[in-house]
Scaffold this active site. Structure first.
Site, PDB file in Angstrom:
ATOM      1  N   THR A 102      34.048  63.413 -42.775  1.00 36.90           N
ATOM      2  CA  THR A 102      32.853  64.188 -42.456  1.00 36.90           C
ATOM      3  C   THR A 102      31.652  63.378 -42.906  1.00 36.90           C
ATOM      4  OG1 THR A 102      31.684  66.291 -42.669  1.00 36.90           O
ATOM      5  CG2 THR A 102      33.006  65.620 -44.577  1.00 36.90           C
ATOM      6  N   GLU A 103      30.658  63.270 -42.029  1.00 35.32           N
ATOM      7  CA  GLU A 103      29.604  62.279 -42.236  1.00 35.32           C
ATOM      8  C   GLU A 103      28.704  62.607 -43.415  1.00 35.32           C
ATOM      9  OE1 GLU A 103      30.061  64.044 -39.416  1.00 35.32           O
ATOM     10  OE2 GLU A 103      28.154  64.545 -38.448  1.00 35.32           O
ATOM     11  N   ASN A 104      28.785  63.835 -43.924  1.00 33.23           N
ATOM     12  CA  ASN A 104      28.022  64.128 -45.137  1.00 33.23           C
ATOM     13  C   ASN A 104      28.725  63.627 -46.395  1.00 33.23           C
ATOM     14  OD1 ASN A 104      29.711  66.295 -44.209  1.00 33.23           O
ATOM     15  ND2 ASN A 104      28.937  67.569 -45.858  1.00 33.23           N
TER      16      ASN A 104
END
Lengths: 224, 227, 224, 227
Positions: free
Chosen positions: C61-63
């Site tokens: 997940t890019e966060n």
């Protein structure tokens, strides 16, 4: 800011330990709230011995550590914990480790307060030459020198003022290949301490020479 | 592709092709993947480009790879050391190419390769012989030199522990080039002291996430590999 | 590589769950040794429900996380642990956390194997439009869409083939502002699965339409 | 200058000048320095440029700063959310400037500011409206767009723990923009759950080294500040 350990101008040339003490004094004086400092390989590492207890000075080593402690001895030696000169060192409380790209980002981003480097030559406009003698048969090797040269808010040089042949190392223009351009703002030597200013080189202190003798020695460098 | 735990150093490097660009971790001996370099010598790939901070010390490790005549070119920041006589001789004999790169540019160029950056304007080296012939630009009053990514076909690194997925943690300043090289090569091989069960490493403290690691060779207990 | 869950061409349009299952199947088939995968906000997250146990698929997940687990429920909800859609999720063994620059470097550097995204439109050469309707009064907002579009070795789209007005979303040229250029290599829809190739669009599967009907529906898109 | 442990959020922000560029951490509520934003509102600095992933939700935090009329410009990746009505209204009324930046470029541009990079060629946004008017270049067969650093005068971030020197660790995905913003601003203020004695954080697990942190405000036990 006054320079050096309480004294102003001495009648004797400074030893390397006295130069180191003067630099340590000035780092603390310029950064009363503490400072992040990188001490280059060789003589600049002597500065660490003169930092007073509680100075708040935190040492960075470019191979990936903040809050480096003194050289390791005996059973403290850990091959995984060295300084940039590959000498075993120790870790102080509050240390942190980071990888090479992060470590050099820290330098190149201007986060260190002071970096102290040795030099072959410094020019009157603050160019630094400390990586290559220019000898045609020398194998070039730069290491972190060019990053350190531009890698702190203030980059200071610690060197003898004269080379072994008696020629000044503070020069109008570097004759050795440069490491960085207009990057040095102060030069600490055995015979005097110099500030590189936009107007020229200012003698902050003289040791074992009068200011007039220094001017003669360094001519045609502009002393202001 | 998640990481493979290999039973031997040789197995991990069996497919190394001639002509490969090999990133080799370490700063001095700290973080130097000596056993992987030895395996690369046994494996026999030649015409290699080696990217590493130094160019070998004494007669072992990188120096042995050089002696074996496997290296066409070295990209490093500091080839010249008190005991770099192997490199020195080859260089003076014109038998090896050298690209000297400031240490920060070396790290940042590999970081760029790993991060998909096409090129970047670096503050280091401006006005020096190492910037000669390179594009420069003044940005916001400061001069920079354009530097390009360094990408490896293979990275050989040394870490402290791996889990079975390939997450890595390092020890002290032996971390140095490992994490950035792990991002910059097509195939990444890590030698580690020990492989621990997945879940044993603190997710907050993982330094190299498993995505970057292709093969892991444990040192202390190679028999673990078959577990 | 054959596509989808064992079947080839169906007589009924696929539901979103069937599309998600087909994508999950193809991820596993294309990556027998496991894969690092980012599932975009919205329908693509359904793909996670169809990944078989032991597939070796690791979700990014890019966060700032690898090895993200399913959505958190009840007492597992931790406001410090969310996916890119800001929905509370869980952590699987072997997870790692990293900051935003490192997370996007992972994507932009091409380290993910597959990224699955929703789309407003995909062009026959693989341009993606999924961030902006082009409406003059719309407030632009891109988030990570443009990074995801170029942020994996293979970027796949999951969408309905037709918009609400019945117009094809697989088009000769995107009329909406693009998110990325020539970045999509496969399009999964209710009515068919399509590969974007250098020669044009190839129908891998048709569902509830014949290949001829799809060609007619999509014209002037070149089907090959 | 090593970090100062502050006794209150207000003390930490007392010197914020009008016109400052303020980097604000957080992704949604995770990592959002809400108490620092509230203190910034009380402090009164205006004409601010705010750099953050979003442009505020509901009526609190960033949205409250916007309502108070303190923000001239927002630089963010995703202003439009289900409850971003405060920003939406100001924007439609022409009372606030907006620069939309792809999330990866936002992070990388701040990373560049912190790392001394003058500019970099980014793979993201090429051929899109967000690259219009920007320099592009084809490098090694791929197109890139030139992006410049984003530097802050002030960064407001939220971490989990600090030691008394200012070393920081984060919690899970609340890490997000904190570490990169900490490198990119002249003054960095971190609100944390707790300040622990120096030496209590594992040096291998420190995420933001103390060099990047100027002021720390502990939440749980503000009385610690005077300890």
């Amino acid at each position: 800011m006054t320079s050096s350990t309480g004294t102003s101008t001495g009648t004797e040339p400074r030893t390397k330990h006295e130069i180191a003490a003067a630099i340590a004094h000035d780092i603390v004086e310029a950064n009363p709230g503490g400072a992040y400092v990188n001490l280059g390989i060789g003589q600049p590492t002597l500065v660490a011995d003169h930092l007073p207890e509680g100075s708040g000075v935190v040492l960075h080593t470019e191979n990936g550590m903040l809050n480096m402690g003194p050289a390791a001895r005996g059973g403290d030696v850990d091959p995984d914990l060295t300084n940039a000169g590959k000498i075993p060192v120790t870790e102080l409380p509050g240390a942190s480790y980071f990888h090479h790209a992060d470590s050099f980002a820290m330098m190149r981003g201007g986060h260190l307060d002071v970096c102290v480097l040795g030099a072959f030559q410094v020019s009157e406009r603050g160019d630094l030459a400390n990586w290559h003698t220019g000898a045609p048969d020398a194998i070039p090797a730069v290491g972190g020198a060019m990053d350190l040269a531009i890698g702190a808010k203030r980059v200071w040089v610690m060197m003898t003022l004269l080379d072994k042949a008696g020629r000044p190392k503070l020069v109008p223009e570097c004759t050795y290949p440069v490491t960085g351009v207009a990057c040095i703002d102060r030069v600490y030597t055995d015979l005097g301490t110099f500030a590189i200013t936009p107007d020229g080189v200012r003698v902050l202190e003289a040791h074992g020479r009068t200011e007039e003798e220094l001017a003669e020695l360094l001519a045609p460098v502009r002393l202001v | 592709m998640t990481a493979t735990i290999c039973g031997s150093y040789d197995e991990a490097l069996a497919d190394t092709p001639d002509g490969a660009t090999v990133l080799v971790g370490g700063f001095g001996m700290a973080g130097m993947p000596v056993e992987l370099i030895d395996a690369l010598i046994r494996q026999g790939a030649t015409d290699l480009t080696v990217v590493s901070n130094n160019a070998g010390n004494g007669d072992t490790g990188l120096a042995a790879l050089l002696v074996a005549g496997r290296v066409r070119k070295v990209v490093c920041s500091f080839p010249r050391q008190s005991d770099s006589y192997v490199f020195d001789e080859l260089y003076r004999a014109g038998r090896i190419e050298l690209e000297v790169v400031p240490q920060g540019n070396l790290a940042e160029r590999m970081r760029a390769a790993g991060a998909g950056i096409g090129a970047f304007f670096s503050p280091t080296g401006v006005g020096t012989p190492l910037a000669e012939g390179k594009e420069t630009r003044r940005i916001d009053g400061r001069d920079y030199v354009l530097e390009y990514p360094i990408k490896g076909d293979l990275a050989l690194i040394k870490a402290h522990l791996a889990d079975r997925m390939g997450n890595l943690v390092y020890r002290k300043t032996a971390r140095n080039f490992g994490p950035v090289m792990a991002t910059a090569a097509a195939t990444v091989v890590a030698q580690v002291e020990r492989v621990v069960p997945t879940g044993d490493l603190d997710p907050e403290a993982v330094v190299t996430p498993s995505i970057y690691v292709d093969r892991v060779v444990p040192a202390a207990h190679p028999e673990e590999a078959s577990a």
